[in-house]
Scaffold this motif. Structure first.
Motif, short mmCIF file in Angstrom:
data_model
loop_
_atom_site.label_atom_id
_atom_site.label_comp_id
_atom_site.label_asym_id
_atom_site.label_seq_id
_atom_site.Cartn_x
_atom_site.Cartn_y
_atom_site.Cartn_z
N LEU A 113 0.82 -1.21 0.00
CA LEU A 113 0.00 0.00 0.00
C LEU A 113 0.85 1.26 0.00
O LEU A 113 0.51 2.26 -0.66
N LEU A 114 1.96 1.23 0.72
CA LEU A 114 2.84 2.40 0.72
C LEU A 114 3.39 2.68 -0.68
O LEU A 114 3.54 3.84 -1.08
N ALA A 115 3.69 1.63 -1.44
CA ALA A 115 4.23 1.81 -2.79
C ALA A 115 3.20 2.49 -3.69
O ALA A 115 3.50 3.45 -4.41
N PHE A 116 1.97 1.99 -3.67
CA PHE A 116 0.94 2.62 -4.49
C PHE A 116 0.62 4.04 -4.01
O PHE A 116 0.41 4.94 -4.82
N TRP A 117 0.58 4.23 -2.72
CA TRP A 117 0.33 5.56 -2.16
C TRP A 117 1.40 6.53 -2.64
O TRP A 117 1.11 7.68 -3.03
N ALA A 118 2.64 6.08 -2.66
CA ALA A 118 3.74 6.92 -3.12
C ALA A 118 3.62 7.23 -4.62
O ALA A 118 3.74 8.39 -5.03
N PHE A 119 3.39 6.21 -5.42
CA PHE A 119 3.37 6.41 -6.87
C PHE A 119 2.15 7.19 -7.33
O PHE A 119 2.22 7.98 -8.27
N GLU A 120 1.01 6.93 -6.69
CA GLU A 120 -0.22 7.57 -7.16
C GLU A 120 -0.28 9.05 -6.80
O GLU A 120 -0.66 9.88 -7.63
N THR A 121 0.08 9.40 -5.55
CA THR A 121 -0.12 10.80 -5.13
C THR A 121 1.00 11.34 -4.25
O THR A 121 0.82 12.38 -3.62
N ASP A 122 2.15 10.67 -4.20
CA ASP A 122 3.21 11.08 -3.27
C ASP A 122 2.65 11.24 -1.86
O ASP A 122 2.79 12.29 -1.24
N PHE A 123 2.01 10.17 -1.42
CA PHE A 123 1.43 10.11 -0.07
C PHE A 123 0.39 11.20 0.16
O PHE A 123 0.31 11.80 1.23
N GLY A 124 -0.43 11.42 -0.88
CA GLY A 124 -1.55 12.34 -0.75
C GLY A 124 -1.23 13.78 -1.09
O GLY A 124 -2.13 14.63 -1.09
N GLN A 125 0.03 14.07 -1.42
CA GLN A 125 0.42 15.46 -1.66
C GLN A 125 0.01 15.97 -3.05
O GLN A 125 -0.22 17.16 -3.23
N ILE A 126 -0.06 15.07 -4.03
CA ILE A 126 -0.37 15.48 -5.41
C ILE A 126 -1.50 14.58 -5.92
O ILE A 126 -1.25 13.48 -6.42
N GLN A 127 -2.72 15.04 -5.78
CA GLN A 127 -3.87 14.20 -6.10
C GLN A 127 -4.49 14.50 -7.46
O GLN A 127 -5.43 13.83 -7.87
N GLY A 128 -3.97 15.48 -8.17
CA GLY A 128 -4.50 15.81 -9.49
C GLY A 128 -5.46 16.97 -9.42
O GLY A 128 -6.21 17.11 -8.45
N ASP A 129 -5.47 17.80 -10.47
CA ASP A 129 -6.32 18.98 -10.48
C ASP A 129 -7.30 18.99 -11.65
O ASP A 129 -7.82 20.03 -12.03
N PHE A 130 -7.55 17.81 -12.23
CA PHE A 130 -8.57 17.70 -13.26
C PHE A 130 -9.95 17.62 -12.60
O PHE A 130 -10.11 16.91 -11.60
N ASN A 131 -10.93 18.33 -13.14
CA ASN A 131 -12.29 18.17 -12.63
C ASN A 131 -12.76 16.75 -12.93
O ASN A 131 -12.80 16.33 -14.09
#
Length: 387
Positions: A113-131
């Motif tokens: 889970l930590l690996a996916f959390w890191a790759f997907e959003t850098d631990f929640g820091q970059i979640q995407g800004d597309f509507n």
């Protein structure tokens, strides 16, 4: 979280995936009719859809996934940094109790889970800004993969009707939401209130995101307390036609052929495993166990899921892989040429997209074997020239 292979839900009707393209108003009315037929409130569906619009930047992102043309060593070194490893330790410690609970309930190591959390959003820091609403509307209207995204659009309407999907929700270009980037249907089916506040809030609550992701992995078939990936050493004289994700033998059978675990304890000898050589017989080598296949429900890129599974082993204490001395691979343009030539010979390579996916690997291996070349599924210039 899941970018390509999505399971159908009860929201999918016979209309799903049949209607795409055409005028925006006609498409909007078709989605409204489908949502209503699925039992959703017509007014809620109208409110959701009336101001939805096509986002060209979403289409641009969908067509610009060249990062998956990188080979495993290049890709994994780009994604796995010292800072990401350090942050994995920090966030693992911060949510230690959640990870212990997940391991006890689901048998999923925290590194996964930590690996996916890191790759997907850098631990929640970059979640995407597309509507998110517009992203799903766009991809459902686009005729490249409507069968994947139209059901997600209907599911988003259901979340909106529940009050769990503000119209200004933002996320990744492909419609994923929150710290581990879950699609609407996954949220409906596997969303979990991990922090006990009575809501599933994947954007702001790490416990909710992690427990939901663990529930999703379990639902996708994760076998508790079994590994997914482990680095191995392979003998020079191995029959390379036995390698690849489309073949399996038990760990004991592989070890009898001289394949061995590079570091750490071997799992049960009866556990089935595939020998995965992402860059051929002279590059890194891994055992891919049944749990590895669950990763493909998350993302269909072999390079991505292998990197994620490998990063999980690093977080859990494994050393850096032995990169070996792989033969030079092909450029993106050369890969397209190779795929076109394989298609001309009758192979199904999944399209000439320049990405070395599993279908292309299987075709390469078969053609290598037919021509008396080392059949390790790693395409080289020699093979391209021979074709």
């Amino acid at each position: 979280m899941r970018h390509a292979l999505l399971a159908l839900t009860c929201l999918a009707t016979p209309l799903t995936a049949q209607e795409c393209g055409g005028s925006i108003d006609s498409f909007r009315q078709g989605v409204l009719a489908e949502a209503t037929a699925a039992g959703l409130d017509p007014q809620a569906a109208r409110d959701f859809l009336n101001t939805a619009s096509i986002d060209q930047s979403v289409l641009n992102a969908d067509r610009a996934q060249g990062v998956f043309q990188l080979d495993f060593v290049t890709f994994s070194r780009r994604l796995i940094s010292a800072s990401r490893l350090q942050n994995a330790q920090v966030y693992g410690d911060r949510y230690d109790g959640i990870f212990d609970d997940i391991e006890a309930r689901f048998g999923i190591p925290r590194g996964v889970l930590l690996a996916f959390w890191a790759f997907e959003t850098d631990f929640g820091q970059i979640q995407g800004d597309f509507n998110t609403r517009d992203a799903l509307f766009t991809l459902a209207h686009d005729c490249r993969r409507p069968e994947l995204f139209r059901p997600e659009l209907i599911a988003a309407i259901e979340l909106y009707q529940r009050g769990d999907f503000p119209l200004n929700t933002t996320g990744a270009w492909a419609g994923e939401i929150g710290q581990v980037q879950m699609l609407p249907r996954d949220i409906i089916e596997n969303g979990v209130d991990g922090d006990g506040d009575g809501h599933v809030t994947l954007k702001t609550s790490a416990p909710d995101a992690l427990m939901s992701a663990a529930t999703l992995l379990a639902d996708l078939g994760w076998v508790p307390n079994q590994p997914a990936l482990q680095e191995i050493t392979v003998p020079a004289g191995l029959d390379w036609t036995l390698t690849g994700l489309d073949k399996e033998m038990t760990v004991d059978q592989w070890r009898a052929l001289g394949v061995d675990i590079r570091n750490g304890a071997a799992p049960a000898g009866s556990l089935p495993a595939s020998v995965l050589l992402p860059m051929g017989r002279n590059g890194p080598a891994f055992f891919a166990y049944p749990n590895f296949r669950v990763y493909f429900e998350w993302n269909q890129s072999l390079t991505y899921v292998l990197t994620a599974a490998y990063f999980a082993t690093r977080i859990n204490g494994a050393p850096v892989y032995d990169a070996g001395n792989a033969d030079p691979g092909l450029s993106g343009d050369q890969m397209v040429q190779l795929q076109e030539r394989l298609q001309a010979l009758g192979y199904d390579v999944g399209g000439a997209d320049g990405i070395l996916g599993e279908k292309t690997r299987e075709a390469v291996q078969q053609e290598q074997a037919r021509r008396g070349l080392p059949a390790d599924a790693w395409p080289t210039l020699d093979l391209l020239n021979a074709l």
